[in-house]
Scaffold this motif. Structure first.
Motif, PDB file in Angstrom:
ATOM      1  N   PRO A  58       0.918  -1.324  -0.100  1.00  0.00           N
ATOM      2  CA  PRO A  58      -0.056  -0.148   0.024  1.00  0.00           C
ATOM      3  C   PRO A  58       0.782   1.222   0.047  1.00  0.00           C
ATOM      4  O   PRO A  58       2.121   1.434   0.386  1.00  0.00           O
ATOM      5  N   PRO A  59       0.530   2.348  -0.574  1.00  0.00           N
ATOM      6  CA  PRO A  59       0.973   3.738  -0.581  1.00  0.00           C
ATOM      7  C   PRO A  59       1.440   3.951   0.898  1.00  0.00           C
ATOM      8  O   PRO A  59       0.464   3.808   1.872  1.00  0.00           O
ATOM      9  N   GLN A  60       2.667   4.512   1.151  1.00  0.00           N
ATOM     10  CA  GLN A  60       2.898   4.777   2.558  1.00  0.00           C
ATOM     11  C   GLN A  60       3.756   5.749   2.892  1.00  0.00           C
ATOM     12  O   GLN A  60       4.987   5.856   2.076  1.00  0.00           O
ATOM     13  N   GLN A  61       3.621   6.851   3.663  1.00  0.00           N
ATOM     14  CA  GLN A  61       4.253   8.035   4.017  1.00  0.00           C
ATOM     15  C   GLN A  61       5.456   7.569   4.886  1.00  0.00           C
ATOM     16  O   GLN A  61       5.327   6.857   5.823  1.00  0.00           O
ATOM     17  N   ARG A  62       6.589   8.086   4.466  1.00  0.00           N
ATOM     18  CA  ARG A  62       7.706   7.611   5.083  1.00  0.00           C
ATOM     19  C   ARG A  62       8.883   8.669   5.586  1.00  0.00           C
ATOM     20  O   ARG A  62       8.805   9.749   4.595  1.00  0.00           O
ATOM     21  N   CYS A  63       9.504   8.627   6.642  1.00  0.00           N
ATOM     22  CA  CYS A  63      10.637   9.575   6.939  1.00  0.00           C
ATOM     23  C   CYS A  63      11.546   9.436   5.839  1.00  0.00           C
ATOM     24  O   CYS A  63      12.097   8.366   5.323  1.00  0.00           O
ATOM     25  N   LEU A  64      11.782  10.688   5.272  1.00  0.00           N
ATOM     26  CA  LEU A  64      12.945  10.818   4.102  1.00  0.00           C
ATOM     27  C   LEU A  64      14.413  10.602   4.598  1.00  0.00           C
ATOM     28  O   LEU A  64      15.187  10.157   3.787  1.00  0.00           O
ATOM     29  N   ARG A  65      14.640  10.470   5.794  1.00  0.00           N
ATOM     30  CA  ARG A  65      15.952  10.086   6.235  1.00  0.00           C
ATOM     31  C   ARG A  65      16.331   8.936   6.819  1.00  0.00           C
ATOM     32  O   ARG A  65      17.431   8.533   6.811  1.00  0.00           O
ATOM     33  N   CYS A  66      15.276   8.276   7.189  1.00  0.00           N
ATOM     34  CA  CYS A  66      15.585   6.840   7.815  1.00  0.00           C
ATOM     35  C   CYS A  66      14.226   5.794   7.209  1.00  0.00           C
ATOM     36  O   CYS A  66      14.392   4.763   7.607  1.00  0.00           O
ATOM     37  N   ALA A  67      13.382   6.370   6.373  1.00  0.00           N
ATOM     38  CA  ALA A  67      12.594   5.435   5.814  1.00  0.00           C
ATOM     39  C   ALA A  67      11.431   4.604   6.722  1.00  0.00           C
ATOM     40  O   ALA A  67      10.354   3.695   6.300  1.00  0.00           O
ATOM     41  N   ARG A  82      14.806  10.607  18.472  1.00  0.00           N
ATOM     42  CA  ARG A  82      15.519  10.089  19.364  1.00  0.00           C
ATOM     43  C   ARG A  82      17.135   9.920  18.901  1.00  0.00           C
ATOM     44  O   ARG A  82      18.137  10.258  19.595  1.00  0.00           O
ATOM     45  N   LEU A  83      17.315   9.590  17.625  1.00  0.00           N
ATOM     46  CA  LEU A  83      18.657   9.599  17.137  1.00  0.00           C
ATOM     47  C   LEU A  83      18.570   9.967  15.634  1.00  0.00           C
ATOM     48  O   LEU A  83      18.252   9.165  14.710  1.00  0.00           O
ATOM     49  N   PRO A  84      19.057  11.328  15.235  1.00  0.00           N
ATOM     50  CA  PRO A  84      18.979  11.901  13.983  1.00  0.00           C
ATOM     51  C   PRO A  84      19.616  10.779  12.874  1.00  0.00           C
ATOM     52  O   PRO A  84      20.803  10.643  13.193  1.00  0.00           O
ATOM     53  N   SER A  85      19.023  10.572  11.856  1.00  0.00           N
ATOM     54  CA  SER A  85      19.965   9.821  10.967  1.00  0.00           C
ATOM     55  C   SER A  85      21.014  10.499  10.369  1.00  0.00           C
ATOM     56  O   SER A  85      20.766  11.835   9.764  1.00  0.00           O
ATOM     57  N   PRO A  86      22.180  10.084  10.054  1.00  0.00           N
ATOM     58  CA  PRO A  86      23.194  10.701   9.124  1.00  0.00           C
ATOM     59  C   PRO A  86      22.923  10.616   7.807  1.00  0.00           C
ATOM     60  O   PRO A  86      23.666  11.125   6.820  1.00  0.00           O
ATOM     61  N   LEU A  87      22.080   9.789   7.254  1.00  0.00           N
ATOM     62  CA  LEU A  87      21.665   9.722   5.716  1.00  0.00           C
ATOM     63  C   LEU A  87      21.131  10.856   5.436  1.00  0.00           C
ATOM     64  O   LEU A  87      20.237  11.444   5.972  1.00  0.00           O
ATOM     65  N   ARG A  88      21.316  11.274   4.152  1.00  0.00           N
ATOM     66  CA  ARG A  88      20.648  12.296   3.236  1.00  0.00           C
ATOM     67  C   ARG A  88      19.197  12.051   3.041  1.00  0.00           C
ATOM     68  O   ARG A  88      18.199  12.594   3.360  1.00  0.00           O
ATOM     69  N   HIS A  89      19.120  10.826   2.460  1.00  0.00           N
ATOM     70  CA  HIS A  89      17.910  10.175   2.024  1.00  0.00           C
ATOM     71  C   HIS A  89      17.881   8.623   2.110  1.00  0.00           C
ATOM     72  O   HIS A  89      18.930   8.090   1.945  1.00  0.00           O
ATOM     73  N   CYS A  90      16.744   8.082   2.567  1.00  0.00           N
ATOM     74  CA  CYS A  90      16.755   6.731   2.708  1.00  0.00           C
ATOM     75  C   CYS A  90      15.363   6.261   2.337  1.00  0.00           C
ATOM     76  O   CYS A  90      14.317   6.665   2.718  1.00  0.00           O
ATOM     77  N   VAL A  91      15.336   5.028   1.400  1.00  0.00           N
ATOM     78  CA  VAL A  91      13.896   4.789   0.518  1.00  0.00           C
ATOM     79  C   VAL A  91      13.893   3.281   0.845  1.00  0.00           C
ATOM     80  O   VAL A  91      14.872   2.523   0.732  1.00  0.00           O
ATOM     81  N   ASP A 248      22.986   8.346   0.694  1.00  0.00           N
ATOM     82  CA  ASP A 248      21.844   7.904   0.683  1.00  0.00           C
ATOM     83  C   ASP A 248      21.560   6.374   0.704  1.00  0.00           C
ATOM     84  O   ASP A 248      22.809   5.836   0.816  1.00  0.00           O
ATOM     85  N   ALA A 249      20.644   5.828   1.006  1.00  0.00           N
ATOM     86  CA  ALA A 249      20.419   4.418   1.244  1.00  0.00           C
ATOM     87  C   ALA A 249      19.031   4.002   0.434  1.00  0.00           C
ATOM     88  O   ALA A 249      18.072   4.538   0.367  1.00  0.00           O
ATOM     89  N   LEU A 250      19.326   2.869   0.145  1.00  0.00           N
ATOM     90  CA  LEU A 250      18.076   2.086  -0.585  1.00  0.00           C
ATOM     91  C   LEU A 250      17.969   0.638  -0.023  1.00  0.00           C
ATOM     92  O   LEU A 250      18.966  -0.125   0.229  1.00  0.00           O
ATOM     93  N   VAL A 251      16.968   0.407   0.896  1.00  0.00           N
ATOM     94  CA  VAL A 251      16.596  -0.811   1.594  1.00  0.00           C
ATOM     95  C   VAL A 251      15.343  -1.351   1.059  1.00  0.00           C
ATOM     96  O   VAL A 251      14.313  -0.651   0.722  1.00  0.00           O
ATOM     97  N   PHE A 252      15.179  -2.671   0.759  1.00  0.00           N
ATOM     98  CA  PHE A 252      14.169  -3.182   0.455  1.00  0.00           C
ATOM     99  C   PHE A 252      12.824  -3.240   1.484  1.00  0.00           C
ATOM    100  O   PHE A 252      11.781  -2.884   1.336  1.00  0.00           O
ATOM    101  N   ALA A 253      13.126  -3.598   2.882  1.00  0.00           N
ATOM    102  CA  ALA A 253      12.171  -3.683   3.844  1.00  0.00           C
ATOM    103  C   ALA A 253      12.995  -2.772   4.938  1.00  0.00           C
ATOM    104  O   ALA A 253      13.855  -2.955   5.315  1.00  0.00           O
TER     105      ALA A 253
END
Length: 258
Positions: A58-67, A82-91, A248-253
């Protein structure tokens, strides 16, 4: 007359044959949907039927920094608070849960590398994914420890990275040298969130001779599952300290917070 004794294939040849068989079977042979067991339409990612794709992606709104999946659009991410992500973007393509945990386990532990292509196609459906691939100057599949790689026969993050390059048609160098995964006595997945985050600086090191690889580079990390972010954050911290422009990062799940 006795039949000649069958000599077993070396591990790397057995793995290569299994990968090739799964790769072509997934494209040319019909199969049941792995989730509902219906016969799927041809060319669906992973042989998943259209009904299950709608139900489980389903379409899901996600955090741009940690997905992390957000309960309300534009709401603050509780993980990054709690802990800011050092990633610029994560999908991420999906939440790690039913039925995707079955696909991930088959992909990682049961010699089912053909899942990489389905996962790549589902990732490429995410709005920001292709843009991150186009912007990146190099791809870094998350390394496995040497013992785990020897046991498994392949690195699932590397398989996913290759599938992303095939499916997108975007060629970029994959860098695997220069990063060492340190041995940790207990698997990360078995540790509670706080302990994983505390141990993140112990996970990786960069070889001094290869630190110049990262200076001024736009780096794209690839992994199959992001749980707390400890693994990705540890490597991101190192690459930024070594001079990477951004990571940046791409993760499946992506595992939801509990």
């Amino acid at each position: 007359m006795f039949a000649p004794e069958r000599v077993p294939l070396p591990r790397f040849l057995h793995t290569a044959w299994h990968h090739a068989h799964a790769f072509y079977a997934a494209r040319w042979l019909p199969a049941q949907c792995p989730f509902c067991h219906a016969w799927p339409v041809w060319q669906q990612p992973g042989g998943i039927c259209a009904s299950c794709l709608v139900r489980y992606t389903p379409p899901q709104q996600r955090c741009l920094r940690c997905a992390l999946a957000l309960r309300q659009p534009e709401s603050a991410c509780p993980a990054c608070t709690r802990l800011p992500s050092p990633l610029r973007h994560c999908v991420a393509a999906v939440d790690y849960g039913y039925p995707w945990h079955q696909a991930v386990e088959a992909f990682k532990f049961h010699q089912r590398p053909a899942w990489a292509d389905a996962m790549a196609q589902l990732l490429l459906r995410q709005p920001l994914c292709e843009a991150l691939l186009q912007q990146a100057e190099c791809m870094v599949p998350i390394p496995l420890a040497t013992a785990r790689l020897r046991e498994r026969g392949y690195n699932q993050a590397w398989e996913l990275g290759k599938a992303l390059r095939r499916s997108s048609g975007i060629a970029m160098p994959c860098i695997t040298q220069g990063i060492e995964r340190r041995h940790v006595p207990q698997a990360q997945a078995r540790l509670p969130r706080q302990q994983r985050l505390q141990r993140r600086q112990q996970l990786y090191s960069l070889k001094p001779a290869d630190r110049s690889l990262w200076v001024g580079r736009k780096v794209l990390l690839v992994d199959d599952v992001m749980t707390t972010g400890a693994t990705l954050f540890a490597l991101t911290d190192l690459l930024l300290a070594a001079g990477a422009t951004h990571v940046d990062a791409l993760v499946f799940a992506r595992t939801p917070l509990v």
